[in-house]
Design a protein around this motif. Structure first.
Motif, short mmCIF file in Angstrom:
data_model
loop_
_atom_site.label_atom_id
_atom_site.label_comp_id
_atom_site.label_asym_id
_atom_site.label_seq_id
_atom_site.Cartn_x
_atom_site.Cartn_y
_atom_site.Cartn_z
N VAL A 74 0.84 -1.20 0.00
CA VAL A 74 0.00 0.00 0.00
C VAL A 74 0.88 1.25 0.00
N LEU A 75 1.90 1.27 0.86
CA LEU A 75 2.80 2.42 0.92
C LEU A 75 3.54 2.62 -0.40
N LEU B 110 -3.32 9.00 3.46
CA LEU B 110 -3.92 7.67 3.32
C LEU B 110 -5.07 7.45 4.30
N PHE B 111 -4.85 7.89 5.55
CA PHE B 111 -5.81 7.57 6.61
C PHE B 111 -6.87 8.65 6.80
N SER B 112 -7.02 9.52 5.79
CA SER B 112 -8.10 10.50 5.81
C SER B 112 -8.98 10.39 4.57
N LYS B 113 -8.63 9.47 3.66
CA LYS B 113 -9.38 9.31 2.41
C LYS B 113 -9.69 7.82 2.18
N PRO C 257 6.50 16.57 -3.67
CA PRO C 257 7.35 16.47 -2.47
C PRO C 257 6.57 15.81 -1.34
N LEU C 258 7.19 14.84 -0.69
CA LEU C 258 6.48 14.03 0.32
C LEU C 258 7.25 13.98 1.63
N SER C 259 6.52 13.71 2.70
CA SER C 259 7.10 13.29 3.97
C SER C 259 6.31 12.09 4.44
N ALA C 260 6.93 11.29 5.28
CA ALA C 260 6.26 10.07 5.76
C ALA C 260 4.96 10.40 6.50
N ARG C 261 4.99 11.44 7.31
CA ARG C 261 3.79 11.81 8.07
C ARG C 261 2.67 12.26 7.13
N TRP C 262 3.03 13.07 6.14
CA TRP C 262 2.01 13.52 5.19
C TRP C 262 1.41 12.33 4.45
N LEU D 285 4.96 1.76 10.07
CA LEU D 285 4.56 2.30 8.76
C LEU D 285 5.34 3.57 8.44
N LEU D 286 5.49 4.44 9.44
CA LEU D 286 6.31 5.65 9.24
C LEU D 286 7.76 5.29 8.94
N ASP D 287 8.27 4.29 9.65
CA ASP D 287 9.64 3.85 9.43
C ASP D 287 9.83 3.34 8.00
N ALA D 288 8.87 2.52 7.55
CA ALA D 288 8.94 1.99 6.19
C ALA D 288 8.81 3.11 5.16
N ALA D 289 7.92 4.08 5.44
CA ALA D 289 7.75 5.21 4.52
C ALA D 289 9.01 6.06 4.46
#
Length: 745
Positions: A296-297, A406-409, A396-401, A442-446
């Motif tokens: 998924v990530l 993902l978890f708001s849509k 441009p991405l960050s793991a938190r973003w 998940l953050l670590d993997a991202a």
């Protein structure tokens, strides 16, 4: 007639002399280090290099003093009388008198017979003596005679020596203190075998409540650091505990075992700078722990690289520049293999800006001078239309973003994870900015996918350290030319260098020489994936009990969970003797576990305690539970340094804490109630939620109105596991208070 009058030596008097000798040497060593520390701190008028050396030595002496202070309590706890006539004393640390060892460190090979010798294999030991001290005074001796001829046995018995279970049973009778007990001297043979297994192995310690799993894990950490210090000095040991309560519970144990250079964390604390601020539902935790979340990530990241159908018009300094979709695609193809997502994105931006600069030169009809070229390049890079077009093409991405998005849509999440049910996808929805324990892997993997660490490293100014050095030289009035900034940085390095623990705590990618996981049955596949990356060579001690699994994503079978992680390279070591719980409590808990179909092992309790289990039905369970707790406080707490806890559902904990406090004040007065309940996790009397007591023990437990497990399947097993855990916390007494109801445990 006394033993002395009869010409028979008093073993207590003899051992007291030896203990005094050992403590005397201990005090000499402590005072010597104190003196050196004081002298080191008192040095003045030093140059920068000497200041650095002074600080390094001071830190070394302070660390050594900390270890000595931690090991002072029950410094000596054992003696081996060998067949060759020699004596070996065993304790928390090694001490020498000249070149002669007067105390062996419990981890040393020469001390191993203290734990391993048996009647069938005495390892050269004639007599093993357990020495119990209080405030440096010998208060109890217990002997095991392993190889004495009958005449010597009779003489030993005449002299008052005891033979039996020794220190183990004595330690079981001791009151709990809110900290893990003094267990070095009571390691038993099966536990000792696990503790001393080689470093290059993955060991799974499966055991029911009270079998000493956590004790084995902590002693193994100390043993490995002692035995394999060279291999571990640059990498260290990580211990993963189930909760902050557990971390507080064990935080004094490792220094007492002679080690402080160990990082202790919960899974929620495994990402430096990231704090957990919410809790997942059981279903959400299970879904987040599924290895399919990796796909998924990856799919979510991949979607952020695209070729827009329409691109904005770009104007730089009045010059119009056209950017074509095929050029975007060409730039993406060029950068795709430059590294992780954000690193590759930087390569893409550089490529496209160079392309636009060439277009600018073409539009100008001539090459632009270098001094003007830098200005034009900065204009292109900072141009709002250019940035919009490139960000649209490679977001441009960050793991938190990424996780927040993902978890708001739910629709987007379902499109990326068709294997999820609507209920599962809905369970993951949360407000932006929230972070749960399940988000950590998940953050670590991202972060790995995005390469955030590499971007931050590249973004650091290389001149920062040099500027700091120059300002330091100016502050001390050092003339330029006498000492260079690089020389100063080199001389400052030792004092600035962090310990292994500090370095590991701040480095997301730090790899440890050994990892110990307690309550490992609770970890999800994604958490195991994260931990595996933190190990240099799959060197693990994995401690748990599949009957105590209390999460949907947890483990019910070690083979199914660990084989994908370690393959066949792991060893299962069962512990089958319950040292903690009275037999009556074990039997009641086991009966409940079997009724609920938990995968509980058949454990054997080593002692029976009359009256240790009580079951009460009441119309007023809250009132009854408080009264029973006060009775336990009178018997097990006030007369000693013991602990008692009322365990209830978490939603009732605050209310019950108020009722307990009022009852203690009424019975013992405000001052005594303060003493008993203050101290956080060190409190002698506490009210705990049923979710917060894993891995912790109390002298007495009152379990108030435990809910009967409902439903079927995994959720029922989880509810049953939590109740099973609560039933197996006490070392002396368990009282279950239940509202009058046909459904009663």
């Amino acid at each position: 007639m006394t033993n002395s009058e009869a010409g028979i030596s008093d073993p207590y008097e003899s051992e007291q002399k030896r203990v005094d000798l050992i403590y005397g040497r201990f005090d000499e060593l402590k005072n010597l280090i104190k003196g050196r520390l004081s002298a080191t701190r008192g040095q003045k008028d030093l140059n920068l290099t000497s200041m650095t050396e002074r600080d390094s030595f001071a830190t070394m002496y302070e660390d050594r003093l900390s270890l000595l202070r931690a090991g002072e309590y029950r410094l000596v706890f054992g003696k081996l009388h060998m067949r060759d006539g020699s004596d070996r004393y065993v304790g928390r640390m090694g001490l020498l008198e000249g070149q002669n060892p007067i105390l062996l460190d419990w981890r040393a090979k020469a001390a191993s017979p203290f734990y391993e010798a048996t009647f069938f294999d005495d390892m050269g030991v004639v007599l093993r003596r357990h020495i119990t001290t209080e405030n440096r005074k010998v208060v109890k001796l217990e002997d095991e005679l392993l190889d004495l001829i009958p005449e010597e046995s009779e003489r030993a018995l005449r002299e008052g020596l005891l033979s039996g279970e020794g220190a183990l049973m004595a330690s079981l009778e001791e009151a709990r203190t809110g900290k893990m007990g003094d267990i070095v001297s009571t390691i038993q043979r099966e536990q000792n075998r696990i503790i001393r297994m080689p470093l290059d192995s993955a060991v799974v310690v499966q055991g029911g409540p009270g079998t000493g799993k956590s004790a084995v894990a902590l002693h193994r950490a100390a043993y490995l650091l002692y035995t394999y210090r060279k291999e571990l000095e640059d990498s260290g040991v990580l211990i993963i505990g189930p909760s902050q309560a557990f971390v507080h519970y064990i935080d004094d144990v490792l220094p007492c075992l002679g080690e402080t250079d160990i990082l202790i964390r919960t899974m929620a604390e495994m990402l430096p700078g990231v704090k957990v601020n919410c809790k997942d539902s059981p279903l959400a935790a299970r879904v987040k722990g599924d290895l399919r979340m990796m796909q998924v990530l990856k799919a979510a990241v991949k979607r952020c690289i695209r070729v827009p159908k329409e691109l904005p018009e770009i104007s730089v300094g009045g010059v119009k520049l056209e950017l074509k979709p095929e050029e975007i695609a060409q730039g993406q193809a060029f950068a795709r293999f430059a590294g992780p997502y954000e690193v590759a994105r930087r390569a893409f931006v550089d490529y496209m800006c160079s392309l636009l600069f060439s277009k600018y030169e073409d539009a100008a009809g001539a090459s632009i001078p270098e001094e003007d070229g830098d200005f034009v390049k900065s204009q292109i890079r900072e141009n709002a239309q250019v940035r919009f077009a490139l960000n649209l093409s490679w977001l441009p991405l960050s793991a938190r973003w990424l996780l927040d998005d993902l978890f708001s849509k739910p629709a987007k999440l379902k499109s990326l994870a068709p294997w999820m049910t609507d209920e599962e996808a809905k369970s993951l929805m949360r407000e932006k900015g929230q972070v749960s324990e399940g988000d950590i892997p998940l953050l670590d993997a991202a972060m790995d996918l995005l390469g955030e660490d590499e971007v931050k490293k590249k973004g650091k100014s290389p001149k920062a350290d040099e500027e700091f050095a120059k300002s330091t030289m100016a502050m001390f009035g050092v003339a330029p030319g006498l000492v260079s900034a690089s020389d100063l940085l080199s001389s400052l390095a030792p004092s600035e260098q962090k310990s292994v623990v500090d370095q590991a705590a701040g480095d997301r990618k730090w790899q440890f020489g050994h990892i110990i996981v307690d309550e490992a049955q609770e970890l999800t596949p994604m958490q195991w994936k994260m931990l595996k990356k933190r190990s240099i060579s799959k060197s693990f001690t994995i401690v748990g009990d599949v009957a105590q699994t209390s999460s949907l994503g947890g483990t019910r079978s070690w083979k199914k969970r660990l084989s994908p992680v370690f393959g066949k390279d792991w060893t299962l070591c069962p512990l089958e003797i319950d040292y903690r719980n009275p037999r009556e409590v074990v039997e009641e808990a086991s009966k409940f576990a079997k009724r609920e179909g938990l995968n509980s092992e058949d454990v054997k309790a080593v002692r029976s305690v009359e009256g240790s289990f009580e079951k009460v039905e009441s119309d007023k369970p809250e009132k009854e539970a408080v009264e029973k707790l006060v009775e336990c406080v009178k018997k097990f707490v006030r007369s000693s340094r013991g602990t008692a806890a009322l365990i209830t559902e978490k939603k009732n904990a605050d209310k019950m804490a108020g009722l307990v406090r009022a009852a203690l004040e009424k019975e013992f007065g405000q001052a005594e109630a303060d003493r008993l309940t203050q101290g956080g996790w060190k409190s002698q009397v506490a009210v705990r939620g049923i979710e917060d007591i894993k891995g912790i023990e109390y002298d007495a437990v009152v379990l108030m109105d435990p809910p009967e497990p409902q439903g079927s399947g995994e959720e029922r097993k989880i509810a049953a596991s939590k109740l099973y855990i609560a039933m197996t916390r006490p070392t002396q007494k368990l009282v279950i208070v239940k509202r009058k109801d046909p459904a009663f445990i």
